[in-house]
Design a protein around this motif. Structure first.
Motif, PDB file in Angstrom:
ATOM      1  N   UNK A  71      -4.984  -0.173  -0.534  1.00 40.02           N
ATOM      2  CA  UNK A  71      -5.433  -0.581  -1.870  1.00 40.02           C
ATOM      3  C   UNK A  71      -4.898   0.303  -2.983  1.00 40.02           C
ATOM      4  N   UNK A  72      -4.918  -0.261  -4.181  1.00 44.52           N
ATOM      5  CA  UNK A  72      -4.538   0.514  -5.358  1.00 44.52           C
ATOM      6  C   UNK A  72      -3.530  -0.183  -6.239  1.00 44.52           C
ATOM      7  N   UNK A  73      -3.583   0.148  -7.533  1.00 44.40           N
ATOM      8  CA  UNK A  73      -2.619  -0.353  -8.535  1.00 44.40           C
ATOM      9  C   UNK A  73      -2.526  -1.868  -8.542  1.00 44.40           C
ATOM     10  N   UNK A  74      -3.687  -2.534  -8.495  1.00 45.21           N
ATOM     11  CA  UNK A  74      -3.689  -3.983  -8.599  1.00 45.21           C
ATOM     12  C   UNK A  74      -2.911  -4.685  -7.507  1.00 45.21           C
ATOM     13  N   UNK A  75      -2.976  -4.157  -6.280  1.00 40.42           N
ATOM     14  CA  UNK A  75      -2.269  -4.694  -5.108  1.00 40.42           C
ATOM     15  C   UNK A  75      -0.787  -4.341  -5.079  1.00 40.42           C
ATOM     16  N   UNK A  76      -0.313  -3.558  -6.047  1.00 43.14           N
ATOM     17  CA  UNK A  76       1.105  -3.220  -6.114  1.00 43.14           C
ATOM     18  C   UNK A  76       1.558  -2.295  -4.995  1.00 43.14           C
ATOM     19  N   UNK A  77       0.701  -1.380  -4.563  1.00 41.28           N
ATOM     20  CA  UNK A  77       1.106  -0.400  -3.562  1.00 41.28           C
ATOM     21  C   UNK A  77       1.534  -1.078  -2.264  1.00 41.28           C
ATOM     22  N   UNK A  78       0.724  -2.021  -1.813  1.00 42.80           N
ATOM     23  CA  UNK A  78       1.046  -2.744  -0.585  1.00 42.80           C
ATOM     24  C   UNK A  78       2.298  -3.599  -0.771  1.00 42.80           C
ATOM     25  N   UNK A  98      -1.455 -12.714  -8.591  1.00 38.37           N
ATOM     26  CA  UNK A  98      -1.270 -11.823  -9.740  1.00 38.37           C
ATOM     27  C   UNK A  98      -0.174 -10.784  -9.533  1.00 38.37           C
ATOM     28  N   UNK A  99       0.152 -10.460  -8.289  1.00 35.95           N
ATOM     29  CA  UNK A  99       1.237  -9.503  -8.015  1.00 35.95           C
ATOM     30  C   UNK A  99       2.555 -10.010  -8.593  1.00 35.95           C
ATOM     31  N   UNK A 100       2.726 -11.317  -8.583  1.00 36.86           N
ATOM     32  CA  UNK A 100       3.950 -11.931  -9.106  1.00 36.86           C
ATOM     33  C   UNK A 100       3.771 -12.383 -10.555  1.00 36.86           C
ATOM     34  N   UNK A 101       2.589 -12.920 -10.872  1.00 37.66           N
ATOM     35  CA  UNK A 101       2.421 -13.587 -12.167  1.00 37.66           C
ATOM     36  C   UNK A 101       2.121 -12.653 -13.325  1.00 37.66           C
ATOM     37  N   UNK A 102       1.254 -11.659 -13.102  1.00 40.25           N
ATOM     38  CA  UNK A 102       0.820 -10.823 -14.220  1.00 40.25           C
ATOM     39  C   UNK A 102       1.156  -9.333 -14.090  1.00 40.25           C
ATOM     40  N   UNK A 103       1.177  -8.821 -12.871  1.00 40.48           N
ATOM     41  CA  UNK A 103       1.439  -7.384 -12.713  1.00 40.48           C
ATOM     42  C   UNK A 103       2.754  -6.916 -13.340  1.00 40.48           C
ATOM     43  N   UNK A 104       3.845  -7.705 -13.221  1.00 41.67           N
ATOM     44  CA  UNK A 104       5.097  -7.261 -13.846  1.00 41.67           C
ATOM     45  C   UNK A 104       4.991  -7.105 -15.366  1.00 41.67           C
ATOM     46  N   UNK A 105       4.028  -7.810 -15.975  1.00 43.02           N
ATOM     47  CA  UNK A 105       3.832  -7.707 -17.421  1.00 43.02           C
ATOM     48  C   UNK A 105       2.925  -6.540 -17.790  1.00 43.02           C
ATOM     49  N   UNK A 106       2.073  -6.143 -16.842  1.00 47.08           N
ATOM     50  CA  UNK A 106       1.047  -5.132 -17.120  1.00 47.08           C
ATOM     51  C   UNK A 106       1.508  -3.724 -16.770  1.00 47.08           C
ATOM     52  N   UNK A 107       2.116  -3.582 -15.585  1.00 43.85           N
ATOM     53  CA  UNK A 107       2.491  -2.255 -15.085  1.00 43.85           C
ATOM     54  C   UNK A 107       3.915  -1.916 -15.539  1.00 43.85           C
ATOM     55  N   UNK A 108       4.035  -0.843 -16.302  1.00 36.25           N
ATOM     56  CA  UNK A 108       5.317  -0.516 -16.934  1.00 36.25           C
ATOM     57  C   UNK A 108       6.288   0.225 -16.017  1.00 36.25           C
ATOM     58  N   UNK A 109       5.767   0.880 -14.991  1.00 36.83           N
ATOM     59  CA  UNK A 109       6.632   1.734 -14.169  1.00 36.83           C
ATOM     60  C   UNK A 109       6.694   1.288 -12.712  1.00 36.83           C
ATOM     61  N   UNK A 110       6.752   0.001 -12.486  1.00 39.93           N
ATOM     62  CA  UNK A 110       6.837  -0.503 -11.114  1.00 39.93           C
ATOM     63  C   UNK A 110       8.183  -0.141 -10.488  1.00 39.93           C
ATOM     64  N   UNK A 111       8.131   0.218  -9.211  1.00 39.22           N
ATOM     65  CA  UNK A 111       9.362   0.585  -8.499  1.00 39.22           C
ATOM     66  C   UNK A 111       9.985  -0.602  -7.792  1.00 39.22           C
ATOM     67  N   UNK A 112       9.476  -1.785  -8.063  1.00 38.91           N
ATOM     68  CA  UNK A 112      10.030  -2.995  -7.456  1.00 38.91           C
ATOM     69  C   UNK A 112       9.810  -4.168  -8.406  1.00 38.91           C
TER      70      UNK A 112
END
Length: 325
Positions: A71-78, A98-112
């Motif tokens: 868990x963590x970072x809005x499901x981004x870690x997994x 939401x990992x595809x639809x909204x997280x890319x708009x919300x999290x500025x420093x995603x590594x993927x």
């Protein structure tokens, strides 16, 4: 004439051998333990669905299938672990859309990049959110909550920034014309504990997580986020009806994903397993008991659904100006 007969015979032989050649080129799968990651703690919709699917997939393939909660970072870690994994079909993730639809708009420093680095293999199930409040808040309907929120500061819990519960709550607040302070937690289960303890007033939380507490009288259920009533709580009003807004249906998808580059035959095998597993009466019944609706779509349908959901949620996220590091 002889040359023509020879050519026709060669073509016929090639056609006959084509299926076997295709089979020879298709990679064997699975050849080792399959890991399915979940980006939330145990007990939520993703975890429930993944464990049911994993159990059946192991029976069907004869290979071990293990579920790993990260868990963590809005499901981004997994999702990141799987996005960067070997694309051989042995490392998968079950994510809310939401990992595809909204997280890319919300999290500025995603590594993927979820849209580029992950393949949406199948929508395994859909789920809703249930608006609940601590009984001490003293509201018993959506109308009463709206009225109270207009008169004094109130708080609501979610499983994290930009997760389904956060989005459902913000869409509700926007539609109702009220404000409440967001209190994010690391998953729906901890958020539920926050509302149960009275640390937070209310929450738009995963239905399977909060429904047992609502039935026990420890939480007051106000509205289900979908247009259809929940079979687990048929007397709880739907959000579209409570707001008198037919288009206020808020339903989310749970999507099985693989690393981009996973061979198409492996994707096809996973699609087939997903469709057949999700049609099993035992699986459908167990999911329904947690207010989850089994689907088991094709990859094509999953990809189309993600594109439609991006178009729906992007304006909401931009209007809220949600940003996380």
């Amino acid at each position: 004439m002889t040359a023509r007969r020879t050519l026709l015979a060669a073509l016929a032989a090639s056609a006959a051998l084509a299926p076997f050649a295709a089979q020879a080129q298709a990679p064997a799968w699975p050849t080792k333990t399959v890991r399915i990651l979940v980006g939330s703690p145990p007990g939520g919709p993703s975890d429930i669905t993944t464990r049911l699917f994993a159990e059946q997939l192991q029976k069907r393939t004869g290979q071990a299938v293990v579920v790993e909660n990260r868990p963590g970072a809005g499901n981004n870690l997994a999702a990141q672990v799987v996005a960067q994994a070997e694309p051989d079909g042995h490392t998968l993730v079950l994510s809310p859309d939401t990992v595809v639809t909204t997280n890319p708009l919300v999290y500025r420093n995603l590594a993927f990049d979820a849209k580029k680095d992950l393949v949406n293999v199948s929508v395994l199930a859909t789920f809703t959110q249930l608006l609940v409040c601590n009984p001490k808040v003293g509201v018993k309907s959506v109308a009463e909550l709206i009225d109270m929120a207009k008169k004094k500061p109130m708080t609501y819990a979610s499983g994290g920034p930009a997760v389904p519960g956060h989005l459902a709550a913000e869409m509700f607040l926007q539609t109702a014309g009220i404000k409440m302070q967001h209190v994010p937690y690391k998953g729906p289960a901890p958020a539920t504990m926050g509302v149960l303890s009275g640390e937070v007033d209310c929450g738009f939380l995963a239905t399977p997580t909060v429904i047992p507490h609502a039935k026990a009288g420890k939480l007051t259920p106000l509205a289900i986020s979908s247009a259809e009533p929940s079979p687990l709580a048929p007397d709880v009003q739907t959000l579209p009806k409570a707001l008198n807004k037919p288009d206020a249906d808020i339903t989310f998808k749970l999507v099985l994903q693989a690393p981009r580059g996973t061979p198409q035959p492996v994707i096809a095998a996973l699609e087939k397993h997903a469709a057949e597993i999700m049609q099993q009466p035992e699986v459908r019944s167990k999911l329904q008991a947690s207010d989850l609706k089994a689907v088991g779509s094709t990859s094509e349908v999953a990809e189309k659904g993600m594109r439609a959901d991006i178009a729906r949620w992007e304006p909401v996220v931009k209007q809220l100006n949600l940003k996380m590091d």
